[in-house]
Design a protein around this motif. Structure first.
Motif, PDB file in Angstrom:
ATOM      1  N   ARG A 150     -25.291   0.790   9.092  1.00  0.00           N
ATOM      2  CA  ARG A 150     -23.964   0.300   9.488  1.00  0.00           C
ATOM      3  C   ARG A 150     -22.912   1.390   9.641  1.00  0.00           C
TER       4      ARG A 150
ATOM      5  N   GLU B 278      -6.053  -5.952  14.030  1.00  0.00           N
ATOM      6  CA  GLU B 278      -7.234  -6.262  13.228  1.00  0.00           C
ATOM      7  C   GLU B 278      -7.973  -7.477  13.764  1.00  0.00           C
TER       8      GLU B 278
ATOM      9  N   SER C 227     -16.247  -6.377  16.795  1.00  0.00           N
ATOM     10  CA  SER C 227     -17.242  -6.743  15.768  1.00  0.00           C
ATOM     11  C   SER C 227     -17.871  -8.099  16.037  1.00  0.00           C
TER      12      SER C 227
ATOM     13  N   LEU D  25     -15.472   0.862  14.429  1.00  0.00           N
ATOM     14  CA  LEU D  25     -14.478  -0.148  14.060  1.00  0.00           C
ATOM     15  C   LEU D  25     -13.211   0.526  13.545  1.00  0.00           C
TER      16      LEU D  25
ATOM     17  N   HIS E 124     -17.140  -4.834   5.962  1.00  0.00           N
ATOM     18  CA  HIS E 124     -16.048  -5.018   6.919  1.00  0.00           C
ATOM     19  C   HIS E 124     -14.701  -5.042   6.207  1.00  0.00           C
ATOM     20  N   THR E 125     -14.616  -5.812   5.126  1.00  0.00           N
ATOM     21  CA  THR E 125     -13.367  -5.915   4.386  1.00  0.00           C
ATOM     22  C   THR E 125     -12.971  -4.566   3.801  1.00  0.00           C
TER      23      THR E 125
ATOM     24  N   LEU F  71     -16.934 -11.160  15.323  1.00  0.00           N
ATOM     25  CA  LEU F  71     -16.904 -12.081  14.197  1.00  0.00           C
ATOM     26  C   LEU F  71     -16.312 -13.418  14.623  1.00  0.00           C
TER      27      LEU F  71
ATOM     28  N   THR G  43     -12.579 -11.883   6.003  1.00  0.00           N
ATOM     29  CA  THR G  43     -12.400 -10.432   5.961  1.00  0.00           C
ATOM     30  C   THR G  43     -10.954 -10.050   5.684  1.00  0.00           C
TER      31      THR G  43
ATOM     32  N   HIS H 259     -22.753  -7.011   4.429  1.00  0.00           N
ATOM     33  CA  HIS H 259     -22.129  -6.657   5.709  1.00  0.00           C
ATOM     34  C   HIS H 259     -20.673  -7.136   5.761  1.00  0.00           C
TER      35      HIS H 259
ATOM     36  N   LEU I 241     -11.749  -7.178  15.305  1.00  0.00           N
ATOM     37  CA  LEU I 241     -12.816  -7.880  14.608  1.00  0.00           C
ATOM     38  C   LEU I 241     -13.450  -8.946  15.494  1.00  0.00           C
TER      39      LEU I 241
ATOM     40  N   ARG J 152     -24.535  -7.077  15.171  1.00  0.00           N
ATOM     41  CA  ARG J 152     -24.027  -7.556  13.891  1.00  0.00           C
ATOM     42  C   ARG J 152     -25.173  -8.112  13.076  1.00  0.00           C
TER      43      ARG J 152
ATOM     44  N   MET K  60     -19.277   1.080  11.655  1.00  0.00           N
ATOM     45  CA  MET K  60     -18.032   1.041  10.889  1.00  0.00           C
ATOM     46  C   MET K  60     -17.079   2.162  11.312  1.00  0.00           C
TER      47      MET K  60
END
Length: 209
Positions: free
Chosen positions: A59, A164, A172, A66, A107-108, A174, A182, A103, A168, A33, A63
């Motif tokens: 990225r 989600e 990811s 993801l 993601h969003t 996060l 996000t 970044h 994430l 990340r 992505m």
């Protein structure tokens, strides 16, 4: 504050799914990340924003992976990511100078594009597997390995918000605050959703083993 729950076996699988071939010396690590993707202006020592091409190069694969966890098939995931990058380009152009955290914004964009795909599927009231073109995506064998398939199938049976939050968090990597930003929800919602999603996913996976 990070979610502090211990990593179950399926979370470790999600994290291992981020493994990619070693990049060339000096290249960014695509599986890690990048909080602030920046390039340095050597003339004055000041940092300048990444371009859209920088973001795409470093990225895109992350992505796609993801999105694959969110929409459950790789061809659609690739379309989702292309749509997300196109949306970023339309809104911010090639330079991305007005983005504080490119970044996080990406993601969003990917999550929103995946939601659009899932809404269209619900409207159709049936999921038809996409036509498989010639050749498999580079990381398809990894994502479709038996254990990963089991996790992806279980994730697909959760609600959209629960899926989600878990992807994430555990793929990811996060934090609660980053997930909240996000998804456009509060940190309390992230925490409570994660707790319910963990319980539901563990129950599904235990039932399948």
């Amino acid at each position: 504050m990070q979610l502090t729950l211990a990593l179950p076996w399926w979370a470790r699988l999600l994290r291992r799914a981020r493994t990619t071939p070693s990049p060339a010396p000096g290249a960014p690590q695509p599986g890690r990340r990048l909080r602030h993707l920046r390039t340095v202006d050597r003339r004055d020592g000041e940092e300048e924003s990444p371009t859209l091409a920088d973001l795409y190069r470093t990225r895109r694969l992350d992505m796609v992976r993801l999105a694959a966890f969110l929409v459950d098939d790789l061809p659609t995931a690739e379309d989702v990511v292309q749509d997300a990058f196109a949306a970023v380009c339309r809104r911010h152009g090639e330079r991305l100078d007005d983005l504080q955290d490119a970044h996080a914004y990406l993601h969003t964009a990917v999550v929103n594009a995946a939601r659009s795909v899932l809404r269209r599927r619900r409207t159709a009231r049936a999921y038809v597997p996409p036509h498989q073109g010639p050749g498999a995506a580079v990381d398809e064998p990894l994502l479709l390995a038996e254990e990963h398939r089991q996790v992806i199938d279980a994730l697909a049976r959760l609600s959209g918000r629960q899926r989600e939050v878990l992807v994430l968090r555990y793929w990811s990597d996060l934090s609660e605050a980053q997930i909240a930003e996000t998804l456009g929800v509060s940190r309390g919602t992230v925490k409570s959703t994660a707790s319910r999603a963990l319980a539901a996913l563990e129950k599904l996976l235990e039932g399948d083993r």
